[in-house]
Design a protein around this motif. Structure first.
Motif, PDB file in Angstrom:
ATOM      1  N   GLY B  21      -3.865 -33.408  -8.665  1.00 22.76           N
ATOM      2  CA  GLY B  21      -3.845 -35.056  -8.452  1.00 22.76           C
ATOM      3  C   GLY B  21      -5.012 -35.312  -8.013  1.00 22.76           C
ATOM      4  N   GLU B  22      -5.895 -34.113  -7.557  1.00 21.80           N
ATOM      5  CA  GLU B  22      -7.649 -35.219  -7.965  1.00 21.80           C
ATOM      6  C   GLU B  22      -8.102 -35.091  -9.230  1.00 21.80           C
ATOM      7  OE1 GLU B  22     -10.113 -32.068  -5.991  1.00 21.80           O
ATOM      8  OE2 GLU B  22      -8.246 -32.034  -3.636  1.00 21.80           O
ATOM      9  N   ASN B  25      -7.005 -38.463 -10.079  1.00 19.58           N
ATOM     10  CA  ASN B  25      -7.616 -39.789  -9.587  1.00 19.58           C
ATOM     11  C   ASN B  25      -8.995 -39.763 -10.011  1.00 19.58           C
ATOM     12  OD1 ASN B  25      -7.755 -41.192  -7.683  1.00 19.58           O
ATOM     13  ND2 ASN B  25      -9.439 -40.314  -7.043  1.00 19.58           N
ATOM     14  N   ALA B  36     -12.691 -44.271  -6.029  1.00 19.81           N
ATOM     15  CA  ALA B  36     -12.547 -43.005  -6.051  1.00 19.81           C
ATOM     16  C   ALA B  36     -11.594 -42.837  -4.647  1.00 19.81           C
ATOM     17  CB  ALA B  36     -14.002 -42.493  -5.816  1.00 19.81           C
ATOM     18  N   ASP B  38      -9.357 -45.680  -3.650  1.00 17.78           N
ATOM     19  CA  ASP B  38      -8.058 -46.103  -4.583  1.00 17.78           C
ATOM     20  C   ASP B  38      -7.394 -44.727  -4.467  1.00 17.78           C
ATOM     21  OD1 ASP B  38      -5.974 -47.996  -5.224  1.00 17.78           O
ATOM     22  OD2 ASP B  38      -6.988 -48.785  -6.361  1.00 17.78           O
ATOM     23  N   ARG B  39      -7.105 -43.803  -3.788  1.00 17.00           N
ATOM     24  CA  ARG B  39      -6.253 -42.993  -4.487  1.00 17.00           C
ATOM     25  C   ARG B  39      -5.243 -42.900  -3.689  1.00 17.00           C
ATOM     26  NH1 ARG B  39      -8.080 -36.650  -3.368  1.00 17.00           N
ATOM     27  NH2 ARG B  39      -5.477 -35.891  -4.614  1.00 17.00           N
ATOM     28  N   GLN B  41      -1.355 -41.265  -4.070  1.00 20.79           N
ATOM     29  CA  GLN B  41      -0.529 -39.925  -5.010  1.00 20.79           C
ATOM     30  C   GLN B  41       0.462 -39.493  -4.658  1.00 20.79           C
ATOM     31  OE1 GLN B  41      -3.905 -37.473  -6.040  1.00 20.79           O
ATOM     32  NE2 GLN B  41      -3.968 -38.758  -8.178  1.00 20.79           N
TER      33      GLN B  41
ATOM     34  N   ASP C  54      -4.676 -42.444   0.738  1.00 23.78           N
ATOM     35  CA  ASP C  54      -6.924 -42.654   1.686  1.00 23.78           C
ATOM     36  C   ASP C  54      -6.320 -43.234   2.562  1.00 23.78           C
ATOM     37  OD1 ASP C  54     -10.355 -42.552   0.334  1.00 23.78           O
ATOM     38  OD2 ASP C  54      -9.290 -44.032   1.989  1.00 23.78           O
TER      39      ASP C  54
END
Lengths: 122, 122, 122
Positions: B21-22, B25, B36, B38-39, B41, C54
């Motif tokens: 996931g990271e 992103n 960054a 704007d995550r 998931q 987030d």
């Protein structure tokens, strides 16, 4: 490069789920003229009561719906889509899915939207 | 506001799934110029044999595909998408995913199609 | 024929998940003028840490986000979508979901993209 998602009750045996995947693939080959090797599918087994469908809305008699989502490049006309729908439903019926329980939804994108692996050619 | 879906075999350890996931992103930050933070998931762990991909279609050598779906506002050109694809694949490779096993599909919508919480501003 | 996907933490009790489904349906009825029987939904329970958002991006204070995806025919304007968003969030709040934790994304297709069962009429 259709990407197919199948959401099916986890009470359906695993081998049957795979047969559904093959049925959908064969239906796309027949209906869209897709290559048989163009097979990209994800099967989501879910609790049966998490797959919700009105039993009669729009007609038919739904009991144990299988949801099939097809993400594909925008390039087929309505008649071609109908051919694919009918072929998928016919193939699934051979695997024991009642045609009223087949629910298909297409989403379209463009060729630019696909990355089929580092060495894949779009 | 991309919404990212990652479908991965449940044999991949949980901490690795989060690393994926990271990686995705960071790839969107680099490729699209996305913030960054704007995550958004969702990771779906699935039985490995429920994630189906032809091993060689379109090129490459697929073995343990990770499907990445990106829903985002239509605003990027094809070259920008390629940058994001490449950055995602590179980042995932650092986490042990073979680049041939990265399969990405984008779907686009418009700004009107998002509700990011009651106090979120689109 | 919206097809609704709800991705929710599996720590939310099953009866609550179903209440969320009903809340979303009622919101679409109110906001879009949809028939109440036009209910097609799939609920995906997932590990809480697989649902990533987030906490503050774009505003708000997100803690336990519920993702709601709506696939529907392109036929509603932006103001109508806002009505649906607000109605869904209000209904979910009555079920204990904080409005900041409601995240909705719409994807649109056309009438040709639906097969609602063999005897369904589009």
């Amino acid at each position: 490069m259709p990407l197919v998602t199948i959401e099916v009750a986890d009470t359906v045996p695993v081998e049957k789920r795979h047969a559904y995947g093959e049925a959908v693939n064969a239906g796309l080959v027949e209906g869209l003229g897709m290559d048989a090797e163009d097979r990209f599918q994800v099967i989501h087994p879910l609790p049966a009561d998490h797959i919700i469908a009105d039993p009669h809305y729009l007609g038919g008699d739904r009991r144990d719906v299988v949801y099939i989502r097809i993400l594909m490049v925008k390039m087929y006309d309505a008649a071609t889509k109908v051919k694919a729908f009918d072929a998928i439903a016919r193939n699934l019926e051979a695997e024991g899915v009642r045609p009223d329980d087949v629910f298909i939804a297409i989403t379209e994108n463009t060729l630019d939207d696909w990355y089929p692996g580092a060495r894949g050619v779009r």
